[in-house]
Motif scaffolding. Structure first.
Motif, PDB file in Angstrom:
ATOM      1  N   CYS A  42       1.051  -1.193  -0.070  1.00 25.14           N
ATOM      2  CA  CYS A  42       0.131   0.059  -0.151  1.00 25.14           C
ATOM      3  C   CYS A  42       0.840   1.064  -0.073  1.00 25.14           C
ATOM      4  O   CYS A  42       1.282   1.826  -1.096  1.00 25.14           O
ATOM      5  CB  CYS A  42      -0.845  -0.112   1.209  1.00 25.14           C
ATOM      6  SG  CYS A  42      -2.250   1.380   1.054  1.00 25.14           S
ATOM      7  N   GLY A  43       1.093   1.851   1.421  1.00 23.53           N
ATOM      8  CA  GLY A  43       1.961   2.816   1.246  1.00 23.53           C
ATOM      9  C   GLY A  43       1.253   4.263   0.766  1.00 23.53           C
ATOM     10  O   GLY A  43       2.203   5.185   0.849  1.00 23.53           O
ATOM     11  N   ARG A  44      -0.219   4.361   0.936  1.00 27.53           N
ATOM     12  CA  ARG A  44      -0.520   5.424   0.654  1.00 27.53           C
ATOM     13  C   ARG A  44      -0.728   6.580   1.821  1.00 27.53           C
ATOM     14  O   ARG A  44      -0.745   6.238   2.690  1.00 27.53           O
ATOM     15  CB  ARG A  44      -2.106   5.090  -0.002  1.00 27.53           C
ATOM     16  CG  ARG A  44      -2.189   4.457  -1.404  1.00 27.53           C
ATOM     17  CD  ARG A  44      -3.609   4.237  -1.720  1.00 27.53           C
ATOM     18  NE  ARG A  44      -3.772   3.657  -2.993  1.00 27.53           N
ATOM     19  CZ  ARG A  44      -3.712   2.412  -3.208  1.00 27.53           C
ATOM     20  NH1 ARG A  44      -3.766   1.615  -2.236  1.00 27.53           N
ATOM     21  NH2 ARG A  44      -4.091   1.773  -4.621  1.00 27.53           N
ATOM     22  N   ILE A  45      -0.792   7.890   1.082  1.00 24.15           N
ATOM     23  CA  ILE A  45      -0.964   9.033   2.168  1.00 24.15           C
ATOM     24  C   ILE A  45      -2.267   9.000   2.661  1.00 24.15           C
ATOM     25  O   ILE A  45      -3.220   8.972   1.673  1.00 24.15           O
ATOM     26  CB  ILE A  45      -0.584  10.147   1.689  1.00 24.15           C
ATOM     27  CG1 ILE A  45       0.862  10.142   1.219  1.00 24.15           C
ATOM     28  CG2 ILE A  45      -0.629  11.483   2.737  1.00 24.15           C
ATOM     29  CD1 ILE A  45       1.915   9.767   2.236  1.00 24.15           C
ATOM     30  N   ILE A  46      -2.577   8.859   3.772  1.00 27.87           N
ATOM     31  CA  ILE A  46      -4.250   8.757   4.302  1.00 27.87           C
ATOM     32  C   ILE A  46      -4.095   9.777   5.347  1.00 27.87           C
ATOM     33  O   ILE A  46      -3.123  10.454   5.983  1.00 27.87           O
ATOM     34  CB  ILE A  46      -4.319   7.293   4.869  1.00 27.87           C
ATOM     35  CG1 ILE A  46      -3.239   6.843   6.022  1.00 27.87           C
ATOM     36  CG2 ILE A  46      -4.551   6.376   3.784  1.00 27.87           C
ATOM     37  CD1 ILE A  46      -3.323   5.319   6.455  1.00 27.87           C
ATOM     38  N   SER A  47      -5.612   9.807   5.908  1.00 28.76           N
ATOM     39  CA  SER A  47      -5.726  10.740   6.998  1.00 28.76           C
ATOM     40  C   SER A  47      -6.961  10.156   7.758  1.00 28.76           C
ATOM     41  O   SER A  47      -7.872  10.635   7.874  1.00 28.76           O
ATOM     42  CB  SER A  47      -6.288  12.284   6.201  1.00 28.76           C
ATOM     43  OG  SER A  47      -5.402  12.696   5.193  1.00 28.76           O
ATOM     44  N   PRO A  48      -6.785   9.146   8.634  1.00 27.81           N
ATOM     45  CA  PRO A  48      -7.246   8.626   9.596  1.00 27.81           C
ATOM     46  C   PRO A  48      -7.490   9.456  10.802  1.00 27.81           C
ATOM     47  O   PRO A  48      -6.727  10.437  11.188  1.00 27.81           O
ATOM     48  CB  PRO A  48      -6.757   7.484  10.069  1.00 27.81           C
ATOM     49  CG  PRO A  48      -5.339   7.505   9.867  1.00 27.81           C
ATOM     50  CD  PRO A  48      -5.229   8.562   8.644  1.00 27.81           C
ATOM     51  N   ASN A  49      -8.587   9.331  11.831  1.00 27.07           N
ATOM     52  CA  ASN A  49      -8.477   9.944  12.859  1.00 27.07           C
ATOM     53  C   ASN A  49      -8.249   8.845  14.074  1.00 27.07           C
ATOM     54  O   ASN A  49      -8.736   7.687  14.011  1.00 27.07           O
ATOM     55  CB  ASN A  49      -9.809  10.646  13.464  1.00 27.07           C
ATOM     56  CG  ASN A  49     -11.122   9.849  13.343  1.00 27.07           C
ATOM     57  OD1 ASN A  49     -11.015   9.020  14.150  1.00 27.07           O
ATOM     58  ND2 ASN A  49     -12.106   9.955  12.419  1.00 27.07           N
ATOM     59  N   ARG A  50      -7.688   9.539  15.125  1.00 26.27           N
ATOM     60  CA  ARG A  50      -7.203   8.366  16.200  1.00 26.27           C
ATOM     61  C   ARG A  50      -8.231   8.016  16.765  1.00 26.27           C
ATOM     62  O   ARG A  50      -8.316   6.383  17.071  1.00 26.27           O
ATOM     63  CB  ARG A  50      -6.569   9.342  17.233  1.00 26.27           C
ATOM     64  CG  ARG A  50      -5.819   8.486  18.451  1.00 26.27           C
ATOM     65  CD  ARG A  50      -5.042   9.386  19.174  1.00 26.27           C
ATOM     66  NE  ARG A  50      -4.436   8.229  20.300  1.00 26.27           N
ATOM     67  CZ  ARG A  50      -4.838   8.037  21.480  1.00 26.27           C
ATOM     68  NH1 ARG A  50      -6.090   8.431  21.729  1.00 26.27           N
ATOM     69  NH2 ARG A  50      -4.291   6.970  22.293  1.00 26.27           N
ATOM     70  N   ASN A  51      -9.601   8.358  16.975  1.00 26.25           N
ATOM     71  CA  ASN A  51     -10.759   7.800  17.537  1.00 26.25           C
ATOM     72  C   ASN A  51     -11.190   6.379  16.767  1.00 26.25           C
ATOM     73  O   ASN A  51     -11.438   5.395  17.458  1.00 26.25           O
ATOM     74  CB  ASN A  51     -11.978   8.665  17.519  1.00 26.25           C
ATOM     75  CG  ASN A  51     -13.101   8.084  18.224  1.00 26.25           C
ATOM     76  OD1 ASN A  51     -13.190   7.970  19.541  1.00 26.25           O
ATOM     77  ND2 ASN A  51     -14.158   7.945  17.563  1.00 26.25           N
TER      78      ASN A  51
END
Length: 302
Positions: A42-51
């Motif tokens: 994968c290695g994609r740039i992602i934007s998860p949230n910690r919750n």
């Protein structure tokens, strides 16, 4: 409610989300946090949230079990496993008419079986991985001199690039479908017009630091590949284009070479290329290399 420190948040993201934060923790568990997925392939740039990550929902939407499959990415994945697809993507569980790159057999493997279970050409399983003599011919036509015996189409084959003299390890199926694929010659995976990263990394065992550039949206994750070889990511800088990142990299390299800092590692230590951008960490520290990048960023384009 206890305040979560940046160190704790980063450790949780790495441990539970298998993602590497690219910026400090935003301080709010529901805010998006820019990271890089560390899952294999994968290695994609992602934007998860910690919750969501703390609740077990995972960090990368692209790696979720129900994630949609991009047809172009599916064809690329099949090619990497030794098949050239001949018709549009039919879906994950349906036969996909393809040609085996090892021996040219017409087959219809399923995407899931091939990419997740390592499915191979059924003819090659019974008849072998193709003619070793033809494999040698194909490598030489693509500009490589193999340095070890041929094994199969999908195993990396240590070879010498006849163009630049770098020792590289291409797969025969990639050579047959892409031709020359030397990472040192072509900076494979970097589009000069597409977004890119400039990075600084360090290797504790080798006592080395390295500067480099890689595409931000390419299939090949150069940074993750280096991390798999023991390199530690120190810092990244985002650029709108690969050419802009390349300009800064070249400014830094020119300055270091003018100061008589030559490559620290031999080509054998960097089978995927990039050894010419390595330096002795005892002479050029990671902090100093980052400082050189910051200084170069202030220089106006020529």
């Amino acid at each position: 409610m206890a305040v979560v420190t940046n160190d704790v948040a980063v450790a949780d993201m790495r441990r539970l989300g298998n993602a590497e934060p690219l910026e400090p923790y935003p301080g709010n568990a529901r805010k998006p946090w820019t990271c890089r997925c560390l899952n294999d392939g994968c290695g994609r740039i992602i934007s998860p949230n910690r919750n969501n990550v703390m609740n077990g929902q995972g960090a990368c939407k692209y790696c979720a079990p129900n994630a949609p499959i991009d047809p172009a990415a599916a064809a690329t994945a099949m090619r990497d496993h030794g098949f050239v697809t001949l018709v549009p993507f039919p879906g994950t569980g349906k036969p996909w008419l393809s040609k085996c790159t090892a021996a040219g057999h017409l087959v219809a493997p399923r995407y899931d079986n091939t990419t997740r279970r390592g499915g191979q050409c059924r003819f090659c399983i019974h008849r072998g991985p193709g003619d070793p003599k033809q494999a040698m011919v194909d490598m030489k036509l693509a500009g490589f001199t193999p340095l070890e015996p041929y094994r199969n189409v999908s195993t990396r084959w240590t070879s010498l690039c006849n163009n630049c003299g770098t020792i590289v390890s291409p797969k025969l199926n990639n050579v047959r479908t892409r031709g020359r694929c030397c990472s040192s010659c072509a900076r494979y995976g970097l589009n000069p017009a597409a977004p890119a990263w400039l990075y600084v990394m360090a290797h504790m065992v080798f006592g080395a630091v390295k500067i480099g550039i890689t595409g931000r949206e390419t299939r090949e994750n150069r940074i993750a590949r280096l991390q798999g070889s023991g390199w530690i990511l120190v810092r990244t800088w985002p650029f709108d284009t690969g050419s802009a990142a390349y300009r800064i990299e070249q400014i830094v390299l020119k300055q270091l070479r003018a100061q008589k800092h030559g490559p620290h590692l031999p080509a054998e230590r960097m089978p995927a290329g990039g050894w010419t951008e390595t330096f002795d960490a005892a002479c050029v520290t990671a902090d100093a290399l980052c400082g050189s990048v910051r200084d170069a960023l202030t220089e106006p384009p020529v």
